[in-house]
Scaffold this motif. Structure first.
Motif, PDB file in Angstrom:
ATOM      1  N   LEU A  25       2.790   1.420   3.724  1.00 56.33           N
ATOM      2  CA  LEU A  25       1.633   1.426   2.835  1.00 56.33           C
ATOM      3  C   LEU A  25       1.156   0.006   2.570  1.00 56.33           C
ATOM      4  O   LEU A  25      -0.024  -0.302   2.632  1.00 56.33           O
ATOM      5  N   PHE A  28      -2.425  -1.768   3.378  1.00 53.02           N
ATOM      6  CA  PHE A  28      -3.347  -2.346   2.402  1.00 53.02           C
ATOM      7  C   PHE A  28      -3.588  -3.830   2.676  1.00 53.02           C
ATOM      8  O   PHE A  28      -4.698  -4.321   2.523  1.00 53.02           O
ATOM      9  N   GLN A  82      -7.166  -5.198   3.223  1.00 51.23           N
ATOM     10  CA  GLN A  82      -7.737  -6.160   2.282  1.00 51.23           C
ATOM     11  C   GLN A  82      -7.958  -7.525   2.930  1.00 51.23           C
ATOM     12  O   GLN A  82      -8.910  -8.219   2.625  1.00 51.23           O
ATOM     13  N   ASP A 125     -10.233   4.069   0.924  1.00 50.98           N
ATOM     14  CA  ASP A 125      -9.124   3.965   1.862  1.00 50.98           C
ATOM     15  C   ASP A 125      -8.127   5.071   1.582  1.00 50.98           C
ATOM     16  O   ASP A 125      -7.735   5.284   0.434  1.00 50.98           O
ATOM     17  N   VAL A 126      -7.700   5.760   2.616  1.00 51.20           N
ATOM     18  CA  VAL A 126      -6.650   6.771   2.477  1.00 51.20           C
ATOM     19  C   VAL A 126      -5.490   6.320   3.355  1.00 51.20           C
ATOM     20  O   VAL A 126      -5.601   6.326   4.581  1.00 51.20           O
ATOM     21  N   PRO A 127      -4.377   5.890   2.733  1.00 53.34           N
ATOM     22  CA  PRO A 127      -3.252   5.404   3.544  1.00 53.34           C
ATOM     23  C   PRO A 127      -2.796   6.461   4.546  1.00 53.34           C
ATOM     24  O   PRO A 127      -2.761   7.652   4.233  1.00 53.34           O
TER      25      PRO A 127
END
Lengths: 342, 342
Positions: A12, A16, A20, A84-86
């Motif tokens: 995860l 991200f 990012q 955003d969907v991990p």
């Protein structure tokens, strides 16, 4: 469950960091074929400018990919923004149902089995409750004549009669007073906070019921109009002092797909540290415009009272709705139920 | 429905004794040997009088069987009753999470990634909203000094400071008034119903947030005590007129399993057609007894004011709690926020 210390958590975090680090929104996940990307993002590109990549790497199976895509599409439609969907998100099925929520007003004739309904009541009443006081009650209006008597009080919603199940979620401030009597204690909380606690508890249970119902394939629609004539509804359901209706709920197997209701952007409803109304008027104008494109109003409210306007939108509709008193007698009803509301 | 005194109750008690194993908690069903499972399902078959058979037949895979068992076990513990879970139930994973809900007050140090939090906000704000008015706001209190300033106002909850995320769910009656001004419409709904709508909307969004958070493996705990000093909390969050806190919420990856909170039996909280208080006092006595067996209170509330009693239970605790005024100034705060509450 994966946190950021676990193996899934590491994945995860990497996701991200990647998303990012490259300008926030434009990161690209490896291992996507061009064909896949084109197919998946064709729809998204139409409304959005360079959102995050879909989670369609080779390790995801088709079902997971569909679920992730459903979450992204539903939230993009609802909020006009990309999310955003991990890839390794647990509980994605449930998030997809939450994100895709819609109210349903047309139902198939299939009944909801009593044992299933009982299971859903128990799930709903597993909601948190203020101070463990359990001030929410559910009235299942099973008698069709009684449902009709309630619906007769709401002339613009005859469709409720066709719903297989009709419930009324109530706040109950009565039990705690009874318990005090039985335990020989005075009741020292006859004030507004106490009333609000019961109303909110009923809301929590209703929301939890809706989630449980949607999980098993049912649809629902909250009916705040049960408060249009609260005395009559209270009499029909024999609600005693200190018990009051918060909302009705129709339930059944949906006959139609339904529509996602567009929502104000998170910049309006989510605040960091301090309440923030910057650019509110512009954002509401933008929202009006976005809604008009997605689902324009069919009629202009109170058209006898106001002249038709060319760009009729959400804010004009809501301003008109609240320009006319609605349920001005609800306070008197609650006081007649012996609340003080100090 | 069976209480703990009935034949089914005896079986339930045996079941829990078995499930509790080492820690005295019935939260998680330990890995069971086939022999144990067979014994359990034989017990359940005996207990069911003509109901549908348990869902542990050969056609179910182990994962489905576990999910069904989790739902039954959680609801049995919570309500002291048996619930049928249909074998072919869709969304059973979600029902299991709803049924097994518990509040979490201890969290691992792992942060909740900002993008995940944003995804959860969007899911939460997909909740239904009264008349599509969208009167709920979320304040994410990210600044730790500000969290501490709020927690300093709630002396018995210092643990909130250690929660990775702290949110405050607010009712917002302000936007609809602003919209009316911008659209040149009067505001004609300055009354109790309007206040309640915003409070309930905030409750719906908080419940939906909790569901979304639990789906991805997070835990949460609602904090109504943010209303203990509403003026101060409002100042800290810069809440303007007509915006008020409904509840705080701590969020993080749980550090402990947590406990299922036992609930009043459905005979008390679910009514058919008419509100029904038959046998209420006896049912509350039974509930007190059942809770005492599952999770006895460690301390008797206000022990200086009241003498200790031998069978201290839920009803005694709640009667004592509401014998002392709590948030009597919340109404004055709401009126200072310019609500009329007529």
């Amino acid at each position: 469950m994966p946190g950021f210390g676990s193996e899934k958590g590491v994945i995860l975090r990497q996701f991200f960091a990647l998303a990012q680090g490259k300008g926030g929104r434009a990161a690209v996940l490896p291992r996507r074929s061009l064909a896949k990307r084109d197919r998946l993002s064709a729809d998204r590109r139409r409304g959005h400018n360079g959102g995050p990549p879909p989670c369609d790497d080779a390790n995801m199976d088709a079902s997971d990919r569909t679920t992730h895509e459903q979450i992204r599409q539903a939230l993009a439609e609802r909020f006009g923004a990309e999310f955003d969907v991990p890839c390794t998100l647990p509980g994605a099925d449930e998030l997809a149902r939450i994100a895709r929520h819609r109210s349903h007003r047309k139902y198939r004739a299939d009944p909801v089995p009593p044992e299933l309904l009982r299971l859903l009541f128990a799930c709903a009443l597993s909601a948190p409750s203020k101070s463990d006081l359990q001030q929410a009650d559910i009235v299942h209006v099973a008698d069709r004549a009684r449902v009709k008597a309630i619906v007769d009080l709401i002339p613009d919603m005859p469709w409720i009669n066709a719903a297989p199940v009709f419930l009324v979620f109530c706040g109950n401030n009565r039990r705690i007073r009874q318990i005090g009597e039985w335990r020989g204690k005075p009741f020292a909380n006859d004030h507004l906070d106490h009333f609000m606690n019961a109303a909110v508890d009923a809301g929590l249970v209703m929301m939890n019921f809706i989630r449980a119902a949607e999980a098993v394939g049912l649809g629902a629609c909250p009916i705040s109009a049960v408060r249009n004539h609260p005395h009559e509804v209270s009499n029909l359901l024999a609600l005693p002092d200190w018990v009051f209706p918060v909302a009705g709920l129709t339930v059944g197997y949906p006959a139609e797909t339904g529509r996602i209701s567009a929502r104000l952007p998170l910049e309006v409803t989510v605040h960091v540290d301090r309440h923030d109304e910057r650019a509110l008027e512009r954002r509401i104008d933008d929202y009006d415009r976005r809604r008009r494109e997605l689902q324009p109003y069919r009629r202009q409210r109170h058209s006898g009272r106001y002249e038709d306007v060319p760009d009729y939108g959400w804010s004009e509709d809501k301003a008109r709705q609240y320009a006319v008193p609605e349920r001005a007698d609800f306070g008197a009803f609650i006081r007649a139920k012996r609340f003080r509301l100090d």
